[in-house]
Write an enzyme that holds these catalytic residues in place. Structure first.
Site, short mmCIF file in Angstrom:
data_model
loop_
_atom_site.label_atom_id
_atom_site.label_comp_id
_atom_site.label_asym_id
_atom_site.label_seq_id
_atom_site.Cartn_x
_atom_site.Cartn_y
_atom_site.Cartn_z
CE1 TYR A 1 -3.89 2.30 0.87
CE2 TYR A 1 -2.40 3.22 2.52
CZ TYR A 1 -3.57 3.29 1.79
OH TYR A 1 -4.43 4.35 1.97
CE LYS B 1 -3.67 5.22 -1.18
NZ LYS B 1 -4.77 5.85 -1.93
#
Length: 248
Positions: free
Chosen positions: A152, A156
């Protein structure tokens, strides 16, 4: 007159949580909001609550075809797109060595590829207009890392880098591209992530100087500013909205 009068805004992942808060704020500022979500019922419910000319559409941001069809419908019906907010996201918290490759694929497909798909579909319209605002929702996990969120964080972090490059490429067309990085937020996604760890929320609240999780409206205010002409000379920037948890 409100800041976004007569603007057409697309918000992805707007059926709940931060995305819903953003959609509500943009509508309150005068925008016609296209509420998109993989859950069509949620998208339509939010759009109905917003009222006006806002519409709810099912969109799977991992599918280029789904995104393209949505943008074609919006431009065909509403004529233009002034604001794009890439908010749709998903995560599964676990140590990297215990993580599953199928989850990697889903995290990257929704968070990173979803942003790429939407930008690729919307930007030609903004270029033709000579005007547009893109606000990508990344995460402080992509700025400083976050234990249990390795993939993640990578996705991002990719959004942050993509935002900066896209801002350089789009500046000549008078298109602003910026990034908002939430810290821990009180959302259904966090509730799902923390279901197996009831102490997670309390630990996060202790770590945040303001001693509370972010609320969707905390993020929505920052997005509305960057989507408005008040931020007309701001591009390529990354704004943390984390209650002081991370500072740069």
């Amino acid at each position: 007159m409100t800041r976004l009068d007569k603007k057409i805004a697309i918000v992805t992942g707007a059926g709940r949580g931060i995305g819903r808060g953003i959609a509500e704020k943009l509508a309150a500022e005068g925008a016609t909001v296209v509420v998109t979500d993989v859950n069509e019922d949620s998208a339509r419910e939010v759009a109905g609550a917003l009222g006006g000319d806002s519409v709810g559409l099912r969109v799977d941001v991992t599918s280029r075809e789904s995104v393209r069809a949505m943008v074609d419908e919006v431009t065909g019906t509403l004529g233009r797109v002034d604001v794009l907010v890439n908010n749709a996201g998903w995560d599964k918290v676990q140590p990297f060595l215990a993580s599953d490759e199928a989850d990697w694929d889903r995290v990257i497909a929704i968070n990173l590829y979803g942003t790429l798909h939407c930008c690729k579909a919307v930007l030609p319209t903004m270029v033709e207009q000579g005007y547009g605002k893109v606000v990508n929702i990344a995460s402080d996990a992509g700025r400083v890392g976050s234990s249990g969120e390795a993939v993640y964080s990578a996705a991002k972090g990719g959004i942050i880098a993509f935002t900066k490059t896209l801002a350089r490429e789009m500046a000549r067309n008078q298109i602003n591209v910026n990034c908002v990085c939430p810290g821990p937020a009180d959302t259904p996604l966090l509730a799902e992530i923390g279901a197996e760890n009831p102490n997670l929320t309390k630990a996060l609240e202790r770590a945040i100087p303001f001693r509370r999780l972010a609320r969707p409206d905390d993020l929505a205010g920052a997005v509305a500013f960057l989507a408005s002409d008040e931020a007309g000379y701001i591009t390529g920037q990354t704004l943390s909205v984390s209650g002081g948890l991370t500072m740069s």
